[in-house]
Design a protein around this motif. Sequence first.
Motif, PDB file in Angstrom:
ATOM      1  N   LYS A 186       0.826  -1.215   0.000  1.00  0.00           N
ATOM      2  CA  LYS A 186       0.000   0.000   0.000  1.00  0.00           C
ATOM      3  C   LYS A 186       0.856   1.260   0.000  1.00  0.00           C
ATOM      4  O   LYS A 186       0.586   2.215  -0.723  1.00  0.00           O
ATOM      5  N   GLU A 187       1.902   1.248   0.815  1.00  0.00           N
ATOM      6  CA  GLU A 187       2.784   2.406   0.896  1.00  0.00           C
ATOM      7  C   GLU A 187       3.919   2.260  -0.117  1.00  0.00           C
ATOM      8  O   GLU A 187       4.591   1.225  -0.166  1.00  0.00           O
ATOM      9  N   ILE A 188       4.132   3.305  -0.910  1.00  0.00           N
ATOM     10  CA  ILE A 188       5.203   3.290  -1.905  1.00  0.00           C
ATOM     11  C   ILE A 188       6.456   3.896  -1.287  1.00  0.00           C
ATOM     12  O   ILE A 188       6.422   5.032  -0.810  1.00  0.00           O
ATOM     13  N   PRO A 189       7.569   3.178  -1.251  1.00  0.00           N
ATOM     14  CA  PRO A 189       8.792   3.737  -0.674  1.00  0.00           C
ATOM     15  C   PRO A 189       9.278   4.949  -1.462  1.00  0.00           C
ATOM     16  O   PRO A 189       9.169   4.984  -2.687  1.00  0.00           O
ATOM     17  N   ALA A 190       9.792   5.933  -0.750  1.00  0.00           N
ATOM     18  CA  ALA A 190      10.285   7.146  -1.408  1.00  0.00           C
ATOM     19  C   ALA A 190      11.493   6.847  -2.272  1.00  0.00           C
ATOM     20  O   ALA A 190      11.691   7.466  -3.324  1.00  0.00           O
ATOM     21  N   GLU A 191      12.312   5.896  -1.846  1.00  0.00           N
ATOM     22  CA  GLU A 191      13.491   5.488  -2.609  1.00  0.00           C
ATOM     23  C   GLU A 191      13.575   3.965  -2.593  1.00  0.00           C
ATOM     24  O   GLU A 191      13.394   3.332  -1.555  1.00  0.00           O
ATOM     25  N   VAL A 192      13.847   3.399  -3.755  1.00  0.00           N
ATOM     26  CA  VAL A 192      13.907   1.948  -3.856  1.00  0.00           C
ATOM     27  C   VAL A 192      14.903   1.577  -4.949  1.00  0.00           C
ATOM     28  O   VAL A 192      15.024   2.285  -5.956  1.00  0.00           O
ATOM     29  N   LYS A 193      15.643   0.493  -4.736  1.00  0.00           N
ATOM     30  CA  LYS A 193      16.621   0.037  -5.725  1.00  0.00           C
ATOM     31  C   LYS A 193      15.900  -0.465  -6.975  1.00  0.00           C
ATOM     32  O   LYS A 193      16.127   0.009  -8.076  1.00  0.00           O
ATOM     33  N   MET A 194      15.045  -1.456  -6.787  1.00  0.00           N
ATOM     34  CA  MET A 194      14.164  -1.947  -7.838  1.00  0.00           C
ATOM     35  C   MET A 194      12.944  -2.570  -7.189  1.00  0.00           C
ATOM     36  O   MET A 194      12.994  -2.998  -6.029  1.00  0.00           O
ATOM     37  N   HIS A 195      11.854  -2.640  -7.931  1.00  0.00           N
ATOM     38  CA  HIS A 195      10.602  -3.143  -7.367  1.00  0.00           C
ATOM     39  C   HIS A 195      10.711  -4.610  -6.953  1.00  0.00           C
ATOM     40  O   HIS A 195      10.142  -5.009  -5.924  1.00  0.00           O
ATOM     41  N   ASP A 196      11.438  -5.430  -7.730  1.00  0.00           N
ATOM     42  CA  ASP A 196      11.561  -6.842  -7.368  1.00  0.00           C
ATOM     43  C   ASP A 196      12.361  -7.015  -6.081  1.00  0.00           C
ATOM     44  O   ASP A 196      12.056  -7.878  -5.254  1.00  0.00           O
ATOM     45  N   PHE A 261      21.352   1.434   0.570  1.00  0.00           N
ATOM     46  CA  PHE A 261      21.169   2.020   1.898  1.00  0.00           C
ATOM     47  C   PHE A 261      19.864   2.814   1.972  1.00  0.00           C
ATOM     48  O   PHE A 261      19.142   2.755   2.967  1.00  0.00           O
ATOM     49  N   ALA A 262      19.553   3.565   0.924  1.00  0.00           N
ATOM     50  CA  ALA A 262      18.313   4.340   0.894  1.00  0.00           C
ATOM     51  C   ALA A 262      17.103   3.412   0.967  1.00  0.00           C
ATOM     52  O   ALA A 262      16.118   3.700   1.660  1.00  0.00           O
ATOM     53  N   GLN A 263      17.187   2.301   0.264  1.00  0.00           N
ATOM     54  CA  GLN A 263      16.107   1.324   0.296  1.00  0.00           C
ATOM     55  C   GLN A 263      15.963   0.732   1.702  1.00  0.00           C
ATOM     56  O   GLN A 263      14.847   0.544   2.198  1.00  0.00           O
ATOM     57  N   GLY A 264      17.095   0.454   2.340  1.00  0.00           N
ATOM     58  CA  GLY A 264      17.071  -0.062   3.700  1.00  0.00           C
ATOM     59  C   GLY A 264      16.445   0.925   4.669  1.00  0.00           C
ATOM     60  O   GLY A 264      15.694   0.542   5.572  1.00  0.00           O
ATOM     61  N   ARG A 265      16.743   2.210   4.491  1.00  0.00           N
ATOM     62  CA  ARG A 265      16.152   3.230   5.358  1.00  0.00           C
ATOM     63  C   ARG A 265      14.638   3.291   5.172  1.00  0.00           C
ATOM     64  O   ARG A 265      13.888   3.500   6.139  1.00  0.00           O
ATOM     65  N   GLU A 266      14.186   3.114   3.937  1.00  0.00           N
ATOM     66  CA  GLU A 266      12.738   3.107   3.690  1.00  0.00           C
ATOM     67  C   GLU A 266      12.073   1.884   4.320  1.00  0.00           C
ATOM     68  O   GLU A 266      10.952   1.977   4.824  1.00  0.00           O
ATOM     69  N   LEU A 267      12.749   0.757   4.290  1.00  0.00           N
ATOM     70  CA  LEU A 267      12.213  -0.435   4.935  1.00  0.00           C
ATOM     71  C   LEU A 267      12.052  -0.193   6.439  1.00  0.00           C
ATOM     72  O   LEU A 267      11.034  -0.562   7.036  1.00  0.00           O
ATOM     73  N   LYS A 268      13.038   0.462   7.021  1.00  0.00           N
ATOM     74  CA  LYS A 268      12.964   0.793   8.448  1.00  0.00           C
ATOM     75  C   LYS A 268      11.857   1.807   8.716  1.00  0.00           C
ATOM     76  O   LYS A 268      11.093   1.661   9.673  1.00  0.00           O
ATOM     77  N   ARG A 269      11.748   2.821   7.870  1.00  0.00           N
ATOM     78  CA  ARG A 269      10.740   3.874   8.084  1.00  0.00           C
ATOM     79  C   ARG A 269       9.309   3.327   7.989  1.00  0.00           C
ATOM     80  O   ARG A 269       8.457   3.643   8.820  1.00  0.00           O
ATOM     81  N   LEU A 270       9.078   2.493   6.978  1.00  0.00           N
ATOM     82  CA  LEU A 270       7.718   2.014   6.739  1.00  0.00           C
ATOM     83  C   LEU A 270       7.333   0.817   7.601  1.00  0.00           C
ATOM     84  O   LEU A 270       6.160   0.660   7.957  1.00  0.00           O
ATOM     85  N   PHE A 271       8.316  -0.028   7.930  1.00  0.00           N
ATOM     86  CA  PHE A 271       7.977  -1.287   8.608  1.00  0.00           C
ATOM     87  C   PHE A 271       8.831  -1.591   9.831  1.00  0.00           C
ATOM     88  O   PHE A 271       8.748  -2.695  10.366  1.00  0.00           O
ATOM     89  N   GLY A 272       9.637  -0.618  10.271  1.00  0.00           N
ATOM     90  CA  GLY A 272      10.540  -0.862  11.381  1.00  0.00           C
ATOM     91  C   GLY A 272       9.884  -1.436  12.617  1.00  0.00           C
ATOM     92  O   GLY A 272      10.429  -2.338  13.263  1.00  0.00           O
ATOM     93  N   GLU A 273       8.683  -0.946  12.950  1.00  0.00           N
ATOM     94  CA  GLU A 273       7.999  -1.411  14.155  1.00  0.00           C
ATOM     95  C   GLU A 273       7.419  -2.809  13.988  1.00  0.00           C
ATOM     96  O   GLU A 273       7.118  -3.482  14.986  1.00  0.00           O
ATOM     97  N   LYS A 274       7.253  -3.243  12.761  1.00  0.00           N
ATOM     98  CA  LYS A 274       6.650  -4.557  12.504  1.00  0.00           C
ATOM     99  C   LYS A 274       7.683  -5.648  12.239  1.00  0.00           C
ATOM    100  O   LYS A 274       7.347  -6.823  12.227  1.00  0.00           O
ATOM    101  N   LEU A 275       8.929  -5.254  12.023  1.00  0.00           N
ATOM    102  CA  LEU A 275       9.963  -6.233  11.684  1.00  0.00           C
ATOM    103  C   LEU A 275      10.232  -7.197  12.844  1.00  0.00           C
ATOM    104  O   LEU A 275      10.254  -6.774  14.011  1.00  0.00           O
ATOM    105  N   PRO A 276      10.449  -8.480  12.535  1.00  0.00           N
ATOM    106  CA  PRO A 276      10.884  -9.416  13.577  1.00  0.00           C
ATOM    107  C   PRO A 276      12.165  -8.902  14.229  1.00  0.00           C
ATOM    108  O   PRO A 276      12.996  -8.273  13.572  1.00  0.00           O
ATOM    109  N   LYS A 277      12.347  -9.176  15.496  1.00  0.00           N
ATOM    110  CA  LYS A 277      13.447  -8.616  16.276  1.00  0.00           C
ATOM    111  C   LYS A 277      14.809  -8.865  15.634  1.00  0.00           C
ATOM    112  O   LYS A 277      15.637  -7.946  15.532  1.00  0.00           O
ATOM    113  N   GLU A 278      15.071 -10.094  15.224  1.00  0.00           N
ATOM    114  CA  GLU A 278      16.382 -10.428  14.674  1.00  0.00           C
ATOM    115  C   GLU A 278      16.639  -9.704  13.351  1.00  0.00           C
ATOM    116  O   GLU A 278      17.756  -9.262  13.075  1.00  0.00           O
TER     117      GLU A 278
END
Length: 323
Positions: A186-196, A261-278
């Motif tokens: 639903k949420e489109i990342p602001a920066e992404v390496k590629m969609h796949d 790195f930008a893609q990783g930051r977006e993953l943290k921003r959008l889903f950081g609270e939902k990510l499994p701990k490890e």
Amino acid sequence: MHCVILCTYNGEKYLEKQIRSIMEQDREDFCLLYSDDGSSDSTKAILQSLQEKYGRRMTAFPRPMHSGSPAKHFLSILSALAKGEVDIENLEYIFLADQDDCWFPDKLSRSIAVLREEERKFGESLPILCHTDCALVNAKGELLTKSYRSYQKLPGASYRFSRLLLQNHVTGASVGINKALLQYCKEIPAEVKMHDHWLALLANCFGEIQYLPYATYAYRQHGENVLGAKKASVLEECGERLSASQSGKEEAIRASYQALFAQGRELKRLFGEKLPKEKKKVLEAFLSLEEKNRLGKIITMALFGIYPYPLYRGIGAMLFLDS
């Protein structure tokens, strides 16, 4: 009903053959949702002509403005589907298609069988991504190799999160996903390496990735691909790494890592609270690489397994990764 998403941009040369290969699958329980990103060639005319031929089995996705990249193009349509802005009756699975490939007749059937088996084992609520191998052909459609993964020396099924942050093994045109994974789009990342790559990260974090070791389509190499396939060679890749600064490729390598790195930051921003701990811990370690010196990078990458496959690429990343 299943949905095949086709994104186009100045694809007149191979588009008609690709669409015919999709519409001539060994099943008809799907629709082709196509979207053009402002083509200036005859792509729109080809789409209109084939729309008239196939009727309701083809549906145009309204695009008020240019998406800006293939990744944003696909992700914007996935987002619209996830939000219910596009109505596909009894939607079950979603597949991605590039404009210049050629599907084999059983592509959908084989991928659907994998997705259904995974849902049978884990339940429909678990996000699932299926991807396959592909053949490589040249611009004339002549076979180059029967297996892209062997050609690239890629592992069949290696989805360690720490490796996936740095190296993607999922080819977008081979992807099929279920509705559970679609809901994470639903949420489109602001920066992404590629969609796949983005879809693979989501599936890895919250569900399952399943690889089908069977070529379901021909990946066409013609010199105009957004991302082409180059044969993996230890000596050539090491040579290119060592001569990067002299050949002017150093900036391209740096830009590639910055995009990761930008893609990783977006993953943290959008889903950081939902990510499994490890996985959250690994993501934090990955993002910390930007601020570390070379020795610090090497230590962190070794401790958390943040390096690509095969081994020589991992060594290369440790030696040359630089933000």
